[in-house]
Design a protein around this motif. Structure first.
Motif, PDB file in Angstrom:
ATOM      1  N   PRO A 170      63.062  15.419 -47.453  1.00 62.86           N
ATOM      2  CA  PRO A 170      62.567  14.579 -48.199  1.00 62.86           C
ATOM      3  C   PRO A 170      62.534  14.173 -50.054  1.00 62.86           C
ATOM      4  O   PRO A 170      62.349  13.600 -51.347  1.00 62.86           O
ATOM      5  N   PHE A 171      64.130  14.797 -50.349  1.00 63.85           N
ATOM      6  CA  PHE A 171      64.168  15.398 -52.195  1.00 63.85           C
ATOM      7  C   PHE A 171      65.097  14.303 -52.049  1.00 63.85           C
ATOM      8  O   PHE A 171      65.973  13.625 -50.848  1.00 63.85           O
ATOM      9  N   LYS A 172      65.740  13.500 -53.157  1.00 63.55           N
ATOM     10  CA  LYS A 172      66.843  12.821 -53.739  1.00 63.55           C
ATOM     11  C   LYS A 172      68.005  13.747 -53.769  1.00 63.55           C
ATOM     12  O   LYS A 172      68.267  13.948 -55.074  1.00 63.55           O
ATOM     13  N   ASN A 173      68.599  14.181 -53.326  1.00 59.55           N
ATOM     14  CA  ASN A 173      69.652  15.285 -53.618  1.00 59.55           C
ATOM     15  C   ASN A 173      71.008  14.036 -52.941  1.00 59.55           C
ATOM     16  O   ASN A 173      70.890  14.406 -51.604  1.00 59.55           O
ATOM     17  N   TYR A 174      71.747  13.776 -53.605  1.00 61.68           N
ATOM     18  CA  TYR A 174      72.854  13.035 -53.544  1.00 61.68           C
ATOM     19  C   TYR A 174      73.606  13.922 -52.879  1.00 61.68           C
ATOM     20  O   TYR A 174      74.338  15.028 -53.693  1.00 61.68           O
ATOM     21  N   MET A 175      74.833  13.879 -52.424  1.00 59.24           N
ATOM     22  CA  MET A 175      76.068  14.276 -51.411  1.00 59.24           C
ATOM     23  C   MET A 175      76.988  14.026 -53.167  1.00 59.24           C
ATOM     24  O   MET A 175      76.738  12.713 -53.408  1.00 59.24           O
ATOM     25  N   CYS A 176      78.203  14.617 -52.988  1.00 62.72           N
ATOM     26  CA  CYS A 176      79.129  15.166 -54.076  1.00 62.72           C
ATOM     27  C   CYS A 176      80.553  15.829 -53.614  1.00 62.72           C
ATOM     28  O   CYS A 176      80.038  16.351 -52.409  1.00 62.72           O
ATOM     29  N   TYR A 177      81.636  15.031 -54.454  1.00 65.02           N
ATOM     30  CA  TYR A 177      82.468  15.554 -53.924  1.00 65.02           C
ATOM     31  C   TYR A 177      83.320  16.346 -55.220  1.00 65.02           C
ATOM     32  O   TYR A 177      83.690  15.735 -55.981  1.00 65.02           O
ATOM     33  N   VAL A 178      83.567  17.653 -55.034  1.00 71.08           N
ATOM     34  CA  VAL A 178      84.347  18.427 -55.580  1.00 71.08           C
ATOM     35  C   VAL A 178      85.470  18.997 -55.203  1.00 71.08           C
ATOM     36  O   VAL A 178      85.800  19.122 -54.245  1.00 71.08           O
ATOM     37  N   ARG A 179      86.925  18.969 -56.177  1.00 72.87           N
ATOM     38  CA  ARG A 179      87.889  20.174 -56.386  1.00 72.87           C
ATOM     39  C   ARG A 179      87.655  20.928 -56.854  1.00 72.87           C
ATOM     40  O   ARG A 179      87.232  20.988 -57.884  1.00 72.87           O
ATOM     41  N   MET A 180      88.066  22.625 -56.562  1.00 74.94           N
ATOM     42  CA  MET A 180      88.121  23.372 -56.611  1.00 74.94           C
ATOM     43  C   MET A 180      88.948  24.358 -55.896  1.00 74.94           C
ATOM     44  O   MET A 180      89.608  24.214 -55.113  1.00 74.94           O
ATOM     45  N   LYS A 181      89.820  25.566 -57.374  1.00 77.02           N
ATOM     46  CA  LYS A 181      91.150  26.386 -57.320  1.00 77.02           C
ATOM     47  C   LYS A 181      90.285  26.918 -56.230  1.00 77.02           C
ATOM     48  O   LYS A 181      89.124  27.693 -56.156  1.00 77.02           O
ATOM     49  N   GLY A 182      91.192  27.718 -55.327  1.00 75.58           N
ATOM     50  CA  GLY A 182      90.512  28.772 -54.609  1.00 75.58           C
ATOM     51  C   GLY A 182      89.876  30.112 -54.831  1.00 75.58           C
ATOM     52  O   GLY A 182      88.940  30.220 -54.444  1.00 75.58           O
ATOM     53  N   SER A 183      90.357  30.497 -56.089  1.00 77.94           N
ATOM     54  CA  SER A 183      90.113  31.638 -57.122  1.00 77.94           C
ATOM     55  C   SER A 183      88.745  31.123 -56.747  1.00 77.94           C
ATOM     56  O   SER A 183      88.157  32.833 -56.831  1.00 77.94           O
ATOM     57  N   ASN A 184      88.030  30.020 -57.907  1.00 78.12           N
ATOM     58  CA  ASN A 184      87.037  29.415 -57.775  1.00 78.12           C
ATOM     59  C   ASN A 184      86.163  29.398 -55.717  1.00 78.12           C
ATOM     60  O   ASN A 184      84.693  29.967 -55.852  1.00 78.12           O
ATOM     61  N   LEU A 185      86.360  29.275 -55.425  1.00 81.18           N
ATOM     62  CA  LEU A 185      85.619  28.881 -54.013  1.00 81.18           C
ATOM     63  C   LEU A 185      85.389  30.168 -53.486  1.00 81.18           C
ATOM     64  O   LEU A 185      84.206  31.071 -52.857  1.00 81.18           O
ATOM     65  N   LEU A 186      86.424  31.321 -53.323  1.00 77.75           N
ATOM     66  CA  LEU A 186      86.554  32.720 -53.365  1.00 77.75           C
ATOM     67  C   LEU A 186      85.123  33.291 -54.525  1.00 77.75           C
ATOM     68  O   LEU A 186      84.697  34.024 -53.821  1.00 77.75           O
ATOM     69  N   ARG A 187      85.231  33.146 -55.497  1.00 74.77           N
ATOM     70  CA  ARG A 187      84.266  33.250 -55.936  1.00 74.77           C
ATOM     71  C   ARG A 187      82.462  32.555 -55.715  1.00 74.77           C
ATOM     72  O   ARG A 187      81.716  34.097 -55.968  1.00 74.77           O
ATOM     73  N   LEU A 188      82.660  31.495 -55.549  1.00 71.50           N
ATOM     74  CA  LEU A 188      80.980  31.483 -54.630  1.00 71.50           C
ATOM     75  C   LEU A 188      80.958  31.814 -53.565  1.00 71.50           C
ATOM     76  O   LEU A 188      79.619  32.900 -53.053  1.00 71.50           O
TER      77      LEU A 188
END
Length: 291
Positions: A170-188
Protein backbone atom coordinates in the motif's frame (compact mmCIF):
# COMPACT_ATOMS: atom_id res chain seq x y z
CA UNK A 1 -5.76 42.12 54.82
CA UNK A 2 -9.17 43.33 53.65
CA UNK A 3 -12.07 40.86 53.46
CA UNK A 4 -12.50 41.34 49.71
CA UNK A 5 -8.77 40.78 49.21
CA UNK A 6 -8.95 37.50 51.16
CA UNK A 7 -11.86 36.33 48.98
CA UNK A 8 -9.87 37.22 45.88
CA UNK A 9 -6.89 35.15 46.96
CA UNK A 10 -9.08 32.17 47.83
CA UNK A 11 -10.75 32.46 44.43
CA UNK A 12 -7.37 32.76 42.70
CA UNK A 13 -6.02 29.69 44.54
CA UNK A 14 -9.09 27.61 43.60
CA UNK A 15 -8.76 28.50 39.93
CA UNK A 16 -5.03 27.75 40.00
CA UNK A 17 -5.67 24.33 41.53
CA UNK A 18 -8.26 23.52 38.87
CA UNK A 19 -5.93 24.47 36.04
CA UNK A 20 -3.07 22.57 37.64
CA UNK A 21 -5.25 19.46 37.89
CA UNK A 22 -6.32 19.73 34.27
CA UNK A 23 -2.69 20.22 33.19
CA UNK A 24 -1.46 17.21 35.15
CA UNK A 25 -4.31 15.00 33.93
CA UNK A 26 -3.67 16.00 30.33
CA UNK A 27 0.04 15.42 30.73
CA UNK A 28 -0.54 11.99 32.26
CA UNK A 29 -2.95 11.05 29.48
CA UNK A 30 -0.45 12.11 26.84
CA UNK A 31 2.14 9.77 28.34
CA UNK A 32 -0.09 6.74 28.56
CA UNK A 33 1.28 3.65 26.84
CA UNK A 34 -0.94 2.22 24.13
CA UNK A 35 -0.39 -1.43 23.32
CA UNK A 36 -1.30 -2.66 19.83
CA UNK A 37 -1.78 -6.28 18.96
CA UNK A 38 -2.80 -8.17 15.85
CA UNK A 39 -6.14 -9.96 15.89
CA UNK A 40 -7.28 -12.35 13.18
CA UNK A 41 -10.48 -11.07 11.56
CA UNK A 42 -13.31 -13.41 12.46
CA UNK A 43 -16.57 -13.31 10.53
CA UNK A 44 -18.07 -16.52 11.91
CA UNK A 45 -21.02 -14.79 13.61
CA UNK A 46 -22.37 -13.58 10.28
CA UNK A 47 -20.59 -16.21 8.15
CA UNK A 48 -19.12 -13.38 6.08
CA UNK A 49 -16.50 -14.35 3.48
CA UNK A 50 -13.96 -12.51 1.31
CA UNK A 51 -15.72 -10.80 -1.59
CA UNK A 52 -14.92 -11.21 -5.26
CA UNK A 53 -16.78 -10.33 -8.45
CA UNK A 54 -18.95 -13.44 -8.46
CA UNK A 55 -19.89 -14.15 -4.84
CA UNK A 56 -21.37 -10.92 -3.40
CA UNK A 57 -24.63 -12.59 -2.32
CA UNK A 58 -22.82 -15.55 -0.78
CA UNK A 59 -20.23 -13.36 0.94
CA UNK A 60 -22.34 -10.43 2.16
CA UNK A 61 -25.93 -11.72 2.22
CA UNK A 62 -29.09 -10.82 0.33
CA UNK A 63 -31.96 -8.33 0.65
CA UNK A 64 -35.67 -9.06 0.40
CA UNK A 65 -38.48 -6.49 0.35
CA UNK A 66 -38.48 -6.05 4.12
CA UNK A 67 -35.35 -7.71 5.47
CA UNK A 68 -31.66 -8.37 5.14
CA UNK A 69 -30.55 -12.01 5.35
CA UNK A 70 -26.93 -12.51 6.39
CA UNK A 71 -24.71 -15.25 4.91
CA UNK A 72 -25.44 -17.22 8.09
CA UNK A 73 -29.16 -17.15 7.27
CA UNK A 74 -30.12 -14.70 10.06
CA UNK A 75 -32.82 -12.20 9.08
CA UNK A 76 -32.70 -8.53 10.16
CA UNK A 77 -35.34 -5.81 9.53
CA UNK A 78 -34.58 -3.69 6.50
CA UNK A 79 -34.41 -0.55 8.67
CA UNK A 80 -32.01 -2.07 11.22
CA UNK A 81 -28.41 -0.77 11.63
CA UNK A 82 -27.02 -4.15 10.56
CA UNK A 83 -29.01 -4.04 7.33
CA UNK A 84 -27.79 -0.48 6.76
CA UNK A 85 -24.15 -1.48 7.07
CA UNK A 86 -24.67 -4.51 4.82
CA UNK A 87 -26.35 -2.34 2.19
CA UNK A 88 -23.42 0.10 2.22
CA UNK A 89 -21.00 -2.78 1.71
CA UNK A 90 -23.04 -4.26 -1.13
CA UNK A 91 -23.38 -0.87 -2.84
CA UNK A 92 -19.63 -0.33 -2.58
CA UNK A 93 -18.91 -3.48 -4.58
CA UNK A 94 -19.85 -1.72 -7.82
CA UNK A 95 -17.10 0.88 -7.41
CA UNK A 96 -14.67 -1.78 -6.17
CA UNK A 97 -15.33 -4.10 -9.11
CA UNK A 98 -12.18 -3.06 -11.05
CA UNK A 99 -10.05 -4.07 -8.05
CA UNK A 100 -11.61 -7.54 -7.98
CA UNK A 101 -10.20 -8.54 -11.36
CA UNK A 102 -8.20 -11.77 -11.06
CA UNK A 103 -4.61 -11.28 -12.25
CA UNK A 104 -3.00 -14.56 -11.19
CA UNK A 105 -3.15 -17.68 -9.05
CA UNK A 106 -1.11 -19.01 -6.14
CA UNK A 107 -0.65 -22.59 -4.97
CA UNK A 108 -0.77 -21.61 -1.28
CA UNK A 109 -1.22 -18.71 1.11
CA UNK A 110 2.17 -17.11 1.78
CA UNK A 111 2.48 -15.11 4.98
CA UNK A 112 4.99 -12.47 6.08
CA UNK A 113 5.85 -13.04 9.77
CA UNK A 114 9.00 -10.84 9.43
CA UNK A 115 11.08 -13.15 11.61
CA UNK A 116 12.30 -15.70 9.06
CA UNK A 117 15.39 -14.58 7.08
CA UNK A 118 14.60 -17.20 4.40
CA UNK A 119 10.90 -16.45 3.98
CA UNK A 120 9.29 -17.80 0.76
CA UNK A 121 7.08 -14.74 0.12
CA UNK A 122 9.91 -12.26 0.69
CA UNK A 123 12.32 -14.35 -1.41
CA UNK A 124 9.87 -14.41 -4.29
CA UNK A 125 9.29 -10.69 -4.21
CA UNK A 126 12.88 -9.52 -3.79
CA UNK A 127 13.89 -11.83 -6.67
CA UNK A 128 11.17 -10.18 -8.76
CA UNK A 129 12.53 -6.77 -7.72
CA UNK A 130 16.07 -7.67 -8.85
CA UNK A 131 14.85 -9.05 -12.19
CA UNK A 132 12.65 -6.01 -12.82
CA UNK A 133 15.51 -3.67 -11.91
CA UNK A 134 17.81 -5.39 -14.42
CA UNK A 135 15.26 -4.89 -17.21
CA UNK A 136 14.32 -1.35 -16.23
CA UNK A 137 17.81 0.07 -15.71
CA UNK A 138 19.32 -2.10 -18.48
CA UNK A 139 22.18 -3.39 -16.33
CA UNK A 140 22.44 -6.80 -14.62
CA UNK A 141 21.67 -6.36 -10.93
CA UNK A 142 24.04 -8.25 -8.64
CA UNK A 143 22.04 -7.74 -5.48
CA UNK A 144 18.64 -6.57 -4.29
CA UNK A 145 17.25 -5.68 -0.88
CA UNK A 146 13.83 -4.61 0.32
CA UNK A 147 12.15 -4.68 3.74
CA UNK A 148 9.68 -7.01 5.43
CA UNK A 149 7.58 -4.05 6.58
CA UNK A 150 6.75 -3.11 3.00
CA UNK A 151 4.73 -6.32 2.59
CA UNK A 152 1.61 -5.69 4.65
CA UNK A 153 -0.62 -8.74 4.11
CA UNK A 154 -0.15 -12.34 2.90
CA UNK A 155 -0.41 -13.44 -0.70
CA UNK A 156 -3.69 -15.40 -0.82
CA UNK A 157 -4.12 -18.97 -1.97
CA UNK A 158 -5.98 -19.41 -5.25
CA UNK A 159 -7.15 -16.36 -7.19
CA UNK A 160 -5.10 -13.17 -6.76
CA UNK A 161 -6.88 -9.88 -7.47
CA UNK A 162 -5.68 -6.34 -8.07
CA UNK A 163 -7.03 -5.57 -4.62
CA UNK A 164 -4.72 -8.20 -3.12
CA UNK A 165 -1.69 -6.62 -4.80
CA UNK A 166 -2.64 -3.15 -3.57
CA UNK A 167 -3.20 -4.46 -0.05
CA UNK A 168 0.19 -6.18 -0.02
CA UNK A 169 2.04 -3.04 -1.09
CA UNK A 170 0.00 0.00 0.00
CA UNK A 171 2.95 2.37 0.43
CA UNK A 172 4.50 4.61 -2.19
CA UNK A 173 7.87 2.89 -2.14
CA UNK A 174 9.75 3.37 -5.40
CA UNK A 175 12.40 1.17 -6.96
CA UNK A 176 15.88 2.63 -7.32
CA UNK A 177 19.32 1.63 -8.58
CA UNK A 178 22.43 2.01 -6.46
CA UNK A 179 26.08 1.46 -7.36
CA UNK A 180 27.99 0.33 -4.30
CA UNK A 181 31.54 -0.78 -3.57
CA UNK A 182 31.90 -4.28 -2.18
CA UNK A 183 33.35 -2.91 1.05
CA UNK A 184 30.15 -0.95 1.71
CA UNK A 185 27.98 -3.87 0.63
CA UNK A 186 29.74 -5.94 3.28
CA UNK A 187 29.07 -3.18 5.82
CA UNK A 188 25.37 -3.34 4.94
CA UNK A 189 25.27 -7.11 5.34
CA UNK A 190 27.12 -6.87 8.66
CA UNK A 191 24.49 -4.40 9.86
CA UNK A 192 21.70 -6.77 8.83
CA UNK A 193 23.46 -9.67 10.57
CA UNK A 194 23.31 -7.76 13.84
CA UNK A 195 19.52 -7.39 13.73
CA UNK A 196 16.76 -9.77 14.81
CA UNK A 197 15.51 -10.34 11.28
CA UNK A 198 17.72 -10.21 8.19
CA UNK A 199 15.80 -8.14 5.63
CA UNK A 200 14.82 -9.79 2.29
CA UNK A 201 17.79 -10.04 -0.10
CA UNK A 202 18.41 -11.48 -3.56
CA UNK A 203 21.54 -12.52 -5.43
CA UNK A 204 23.55 -13.27 -2.30
CA UNK A 205 24.18 -16.30 -0.09
CA UNK A 206 24.80 -15.28 3.50
CA UNK A 207 25.81 -17.17 6.62
CA UNK A 208 25.50 -15.50 10.01
CA UNK A 209 26.55 -16.90 13.37
CA UNK A 210 25.75 -15.23 16.69
CA UNK A 211 24.71 -12.13 14.75
CA UNK A 212 28.13 -11.87 13.10
CA UNK A 213 28.56 -12.09 9.33
CA UNK A 214 30.64 -15.22 8.60
CA UNK A 215 30.42 -15.31 4.79
CA UNK A 216 28.70 -13.59 1.88
CA UNK A 217 28.78 -14.81 -1.72
CA UNK A 218 27.53 -13.15 -4.89
CA UNK A 219 27.56 -15.30 -7.99
CA UNK A 220 29.13 -18.05 -5.91
CA UNK A 221 32.18 -15.88 -5.12
CA UNK A 222 33.13 -13.89 -1.99
CA UNK A 223 32.23 -10.21 -2.23
CA UNK A 224 35.20 -8.24 -3.54
CA UNK A 225 35.67 -5.11 -1.38
CA UNK A 226 37.07 -3.18 -4.39
CA UNK A 227 34.48 -4.18 -6.97
CA UNK A 228 31.45 -1.96 -7.71
CA UNK A 229 28.16 -3.87 -7.50
CA UNK A 230 24.78 -3.03 -9.05
CA UNK A 231 22.07 -2.98 -6.40
CA UNK A 232 18.29 -2.68 -6.71
CA UNK A 233 16.44 -1.40 -3.65
CA UNK A 234 13.70 1.05 -2.65
CA UNK A 235 13.84 4.74 -1.81
CA UNK A 236 12.53 4.03 1.72
CA UNK A 237 15.85 2.37 2.57
CA UNK A 238 18.03 5.14 1.14
CA UNK A 239 17.90 7.48 4.10
CA UNK A 240 17.11 5.71 7.35
CA UNK A 241 13.98 3.64 6.71
CA UNK A 242 14.06 0.62 9.06
CA UNK A 243 17.37 2.10 10.30
CA UNK A 244 19.01 1.34 6.96
CA UNK A 245 20.86 4.12 5.16
CA UNK A 246 21.87 2.73 1.78
CA UNK A 247 22.25 6.21 0.30
CA UNK A 248 25.21 6.91 2.58
CA UNK A 249 26.95 3.76 1.27
CA UNK A 250 26.29 4.43 -2.43
CA UNK A 251 28.58 5.78 -5.12
CA UNK A 252 25.51 7.03 -6.95
CA UNK A 253 21.74 6.53 -6.99
CA UNK A 254 19.16 6.47 -9.78
CA UNK A 255 15.50 6.80 -8.82
CA UNK A 256 12.47 5.57 -10.74
CA UNK A 257 8.72 6.12 -10.74
CA UNK A 258 8.02 2.38 -10.41
CA UNK A 259 6.09 1.37 -7.29
CA UNK A 260 6.58 -1.95 -5.54
CA UNK A 261 2.97 -2.90 -6.27
CA UNK A 262 3.66 -2.39 -9.99
CA UNK A 263 6.58 -4.80 -9.79
CA UNK A 264 4.51 -7.41 -7.98
CA UNK A 265 1.66 -6.98 -10.46
CA UNK A 266 4.09 -7.42 -13.36
CA UNK A 267 5.41 -10.62 -11.79
CA UNK A 268 1.96 -12.08 -11.07
CA UNK A 269 0.59 -11.21 -14.51
CA UNK A 270 3.71 -12.67 -16.14
CA UNK A 271 3.18 -15.98 -14.36
CA UNK A 272 -0.49 -15.99 -15.36
CA UNK A 273 0.35 -15.28 -19.00
CA UNK A 274 2.71 -18.27 -19.02
CA UNK A 275 0.07 -20.48 -17.40
CA UNK A 276 2.10 -20.76 -14.18
CA UNK A 277 0.62 -21.01 -10.71
CA UNK A 278 2.78 -18.99 -8.32
CA UNK A 279 4.96 -21.00 -5.98
CA UNK A 280 7.38 -19.53 -3.44
CA UNK A 281 10.03 -21.38 -1.46
CA UNK A 282 12.84 -21.07 1.04
CA UNK A 283 16.22 -21.75 -0.56
CA UNK A 284 18.85 -21.24 2.14
CA UNK A 285 20.01 -17.85 0.88
CA UNK A 286 20.32 -16.58 4.47
CA UNK A 287 21.39 -18.96 7.24
CA UNK A 288 21.44 -17.57 10.76
CA UNK A 289 22.84 -19.72 13.58
CA UNK A 290 23.48 -19.27 17.27
CA UNK A 291 25.54 -21.34 19.69
Amino acid sequence: MAKNEVKFWWWFLAVALVYTGVFLATRAASHQTVEWRRVLMDGHRAAAKPVNLTNVDEALGVFTDDAYVSPAGVSYPADSPIAGVALALVDAQHSLAPLKVVVGHSDAMYDNPRTDPDLPLANMFVDALRAYGSRYFKVPMDFAITNFGGIRVPLPEGAITLDDIGSMFPFKNYMCYVRMKGSNLLRLLEQLAGTKAFQPVSGVQVRVKNHQLESALIGGKPIDPQRVYNVTTIDFLLDGGDKINIGALALDVKLSHVLLKDIMLDYVQGCEARGEVIHAAADGRVIMEED
